[in-house]
Design a protein around this motif. Sequence first.
Motif, PDB file in Angstrom:
ATOM      1  N   ARG A  40       0.719  -1.263  -0.085  1.00  0.00           N
ATOM      2  CA  ARG A  40       0.110  -0.093  -0.179  1.00  0.00           C
ATOM      3  C   ARG A  40       0.876   1.338   0.170  1.00  0.00           C
ATOM      4  O   ARG A  40       0.356   2.390  -0.018  1.00  0.00           O
ATOM      5  N   GLY A  41       2.320   0.959  -0.098  1.00  0.00           N
ATOM      6  CA  GLY A  41       3.064   2.274  -0.170  1.00  0.00           C
ATOM      7  C   GLY A  41       3.619   2.683   1.005  1.00  0.00           C
ATOM      8  O   GLY A  41       4.321   3.956   1.075  1.00  0.00           O
ATOM      9  N   ALA A  42       3.852   2.021   2.041  1.00  0.00           N
ATOM     10  CA  ALA A  42       4.352   2.462   3.415  1.00  0.00           C
ATOM     11  C   ALA A  42       5.815   2.742   2.933  1.00  0.00           C
ATOM     12  O   ALA A  42       6.350   2.066   2.545  1.00  0.00           O
ATOM     13  N   GLU A  43       6.556   3.680   3.647  1.00  0.00           N
ATOM     14  CA  GLU A  43       7.812   3.880   3.500  1.00  0.00           C
ATOM     15  C   GLU A  43       8.480   2.877   4.277  1.00  0.00           C
ATOM     16  O   GLU A  43       8.416   2.898   5.525  1.00  0.00           O
ATOM     17  N   PRO A  44       9.478   2.090   3.769  1.00  0.00           N
ATOM     18  CA  PRO A  44      10.281   1.074   4.199  1.00  0.00           C
ATOM     19  C   PRO A  44      10.877   1.399   5.580  1.00  0.00           C
ATOM     20  O   PRO A  44      11.089   0.931   6.414  1.00  0.00           O
ATOM     21  N   ARG A  45      11.541   2.736   5.242  1.00  0.00           N
ATOM     22  CA  ARG A  45      12.198   3.239   6.578  1.00  0.00           C
ATOM     23  C   ARG A  45      11.334   3.639   7.807  1.00  0.00           C
ATOM     24  O   ARG A  45      12.053   3.676   8.911  1.00  0.00           O
ATOM     25  N   SER A  46      10.139   3.447   7.738  1.00  0.00           N
ATOM     26  CA  SER A  46       9.375   3.712   8.711  1.00  0.00           C
ATOM     27  C   SER A  46       9.434   2.513   9.857  1.00  0.00           C
ATOM     28  O   SER A  46       8.856   2.798  10.803  1.00  0.00           O
ATOM     29  N   ASP A  47       9.877   1.338   9.338  1.00  0.00           N
ATOM     30  CA  ASP A  47       9.692   0.296  10.196  1.00  0.00           C
ATOM     31  C   ASP A  47      10.821  -0.657   9.887  1.00  0.00           C
ATOM     32  O   ASP A  47      10.983  -0.958   8.558  1.00  0.00           O
ATOM     33  N   PRO A  48      11.587  -0.752  11.048  1.00  0.00           N
ATOM     34  CA  PRO A  48      12.986  -1.746  11.036  1.00  0.00           C
ATOM     35  C   PRO A  48      12.834  -3.058  10.411  1.00  0.00           C
ATOM     36  O   PRO A  48      13.338  -3.689   9.412  1.00  0.00           O
TER      37      PRO A  48
END
Length: 165
Positions: A40-48
């Motif tokens: 859905r486009g979540a920024e990967p850097r938002s979660d390890p």
Amino acid sequence: MRDFRRERDGAVCATFAAEEVEIIVQLAGESAALADTARRGAEPRSDPALIRLLPDAYPGDAAASAEFRRFTTDGLAGRKAENARTVIATLATPGAGEVEVRLDDGASTAWLQAITDIRLVIAARLGIVQDGDDGDIHDEQTALLRAVYDWLAYVQDSLVGALRR
């Protein structure tokens, strides 16, 4: 868990206790949800954990990594979610008690990949970066999570051993 074993027809089978099924189903569901979040486009850097599931293709080049991610995330995350759902489906049986799973080659591959993904998520949550790291074990919950991480390695090793036979 009773170890995976190869059957005469080529399938691999193992038996899991109800508590083990509950743990695997919960973790596979969380892994599928995380992969769906990435789709859905979540920024990967938002979660390890997302970084571990979908690492940068070009760690030294943010623009190239973003471009690569734009073309690959949907398919890769979709396969990760589908693998996790395959694990859940093979464990879904009515009633309580032990569950015997019977895996063909495709389901075995999905299990191996899903367990890898689940362990990557747990490793990210515990701060495990490489083999030999203990992770950040600071309370009962993180100690339990580490035990599950190690147990899943055993499950995966058992499956690999059965597939080699």
